[in-house]
Design an enzyme around this catalytic site. Structure first.
Site, short mmCIF file in Angstrom:
data_model
loop_
_atom_site.label_atom_id
_atom_site.label_comp_id
_atom_site.label_asym_id
_atom_site.label_seq_id
_atom_site.Cartn_x
_atom_site.Cartn_y
_atom_site.Cartn_z
N ASP A 63 -22.07 104.08 -0.33
CA ASP A 63 -21.27 104.37 -1.52
C ASP A 63 -19.92 103.64 -1.54
O ASP A 63 -19.04 103.97 -2.32
CB ASP A 63 -21.05 105.87 -1.69
CG ASP A 63 -20.75 106.25 -3.14
OD1 ASP A 63 -21.25 105.56 -4.05
OD2 ASP A 63 -20.01 107.23 -3.38
N ASP A 96 -21.40 115.56 -8.00
CA ASP A 96 -21.31 114.12 -7.76
C ASP A 96 -20.07 113.78 -6.94
O ASP A 96 -19.93 112.63 -6.49
CB ASP A 96 -21.24 113.35 -9.08
CG ASP A 96 -22.54 113.43 -9.86
OD1 ASP A 96 -23.61 113.33 -9.24
OD2 ASP A 96 -22.49 113.60 -11.09
N ASP A 130 -28.22 103.17 -4.79
CA ASP A 130 -27.01 102.40 -5.09
C ASP A 130 -26.76 101.22 -4.14
O ASP A 130 -25.88 100.40 -4.41
CB ASP A 130 -25.74 103.28 -5.08
CG ASP A 130 -25.77 104.37 -6.12
OD1 ASP A 130 -26.65 104.33 -7.01
OD2 ASP A 130 -24.93 105.29 -6.04
#
Length: 340
Positions: free
Chosen positions: A131, A317, A169
């Site tokens: 991330d 999130d 991601d």
């Protein structure tokens, strides 16, 4: 947690409540040559069959929604508990990070699912620099540790059927260059090594994550990154994980990516929270998000292997809104808005 005496089975939680240190025990960082020596052979293998088409998807009885439901009932809030029960009864993915013993967690999940005659969806989410320092930052400390962690997951799955979504991601972050563009080549190579490791489990359907339709508009670039990451040796790729793009948009985008890969690479789409249009650019706990279409493998489209709930609806999130807990933790306020 209140309600410890409730009848919900707690075997998996007891078995899985192992610290992060155990998750990577014996997986210390080594020199660069040791990291490459730890990687599997690069011998090409054909695309494996996926257990997903035609499968009955596993409902995780230990999901965060199921525990929230128990707590609400213990507190006497039957109305909210009944609403949350809707989430607890839907097949939803289980995320694997560095918080638990990966072998035991994967073993417990796949064993329970096979006993039920169902196929679980797992998310491998432990890549180094995960991330890019944002709300879900973390991951293994080195490529060697990551490959060791992956081996533990693979060993835990064994020969039991499972769907694995590989590193949400990761490719999109590499393409946009969150560290100035230095990560891409090494990251793709590490993902490719992981693909080869998962191929050692004969009944795993592995889907390499490709971001979402609004992140990297250049589908040819996404396809090239997927190819470098080993997608041609996986069951396919995944889209819209933890995002809110409408299913038709994701499907069209996925088919464009697949076209650049030869036109025959299938994909799955996360529909857990794409039931309504959200404010442009608001990807973190948007108040206007709603539940999307429930999971199905009956898509009438040979390229779309499934519409899945990959992100867990109700899990935060990140700490981007007032009162929001860290990423991956249950947030009742967010769950309420999704259900509404």
């Amino acid at each position: 947690m209140s309600g410890a005496a409730r009848s919900r089975p707690r075997l998996a939680v007891t078995a899985l409540a192992v610290g992060a240190a155990m998750a990577l025990a014996g997986c210390g960082a080594g020199a660069a040559d040791e990291e490459r020596a730890a990687a599997p052979s690069s011998t090409p293998t054909p695309r494996p069959d996926s257990p997903l088409p035609g499968a009955d998807l596993w409902v995780n009885p230990y999901s965060s929604a199921s525990w929230a439901e128990d707590e609400l009932r213990d507190a006497g809030d039957e109305k909210t508990a009944n609403a949350v029960a809707r989430l607890a009864q839907v097949p939803t993915a289980t995320w694997l990070g560095g918080e638990y013993d990966p072998r035991e967690k994967a073993r417990a999940i796949t064993t329970d699912a096979r006993a039920a005659g169902e196929v679980p969806v797992l998310v491998a989410y432990n890549l180094p620099e995960r991330d890019c320092g944002q709300y879900s930052r973390g991951g293994a400390g080195s490529p060697a540790q990551y490959l060791a962690w992956t081996r533990e997951v693979v060993a835990g799955i064994g020969d039991r059927p499972a769907v694995v979504v590989l590193e949400p991601d990761a490719i999109a972050h590499a393409i946009v260059g969150c560290d100035g563009g230095q990560m891409a080549t090494d990251r793709y190579a590490l993902l490719s090594d992981a693909v080869d490791l998962y191929a050692q489990s004969p009944n795993v359907g592995l889907y390499v994550d490709a971001g979402n339709a609004s992140w990297v508009p250049d589908t040819e670039k996404v396809a090239a990154a997927l190819r470098d990451s080993g997608v041609e040796r996986a069951a396919g790729f995944s889209l819209n994980v933890s995002n809110f793009e409408p299913t038709p948009v994701s499907t069209e985008y996925g088919k464009e990516v697949s076209d650049h890969l030869g036109g025959d690479v299938p994909f799955v789409v996360d529909t857990s929270r794409n039931g309504a249009e959200v404010e442009d650019g608001d990807w973190c706990n948007p108040s206007d998000a709603r539940l999307g279409e429930e999971p199905t493998v009956d898509t009438d489209d040979e390229l779309v292997h499934g519409l899945l709930w990959i992100k867990v609806p109700g899990d935060s999130d990140g700490t981007c809104k007032a009162g929001a807990p860290p990423a991956g933790l249950w947030w009742q306020s967010f769950a309420d808005s999704l259900i509404s």
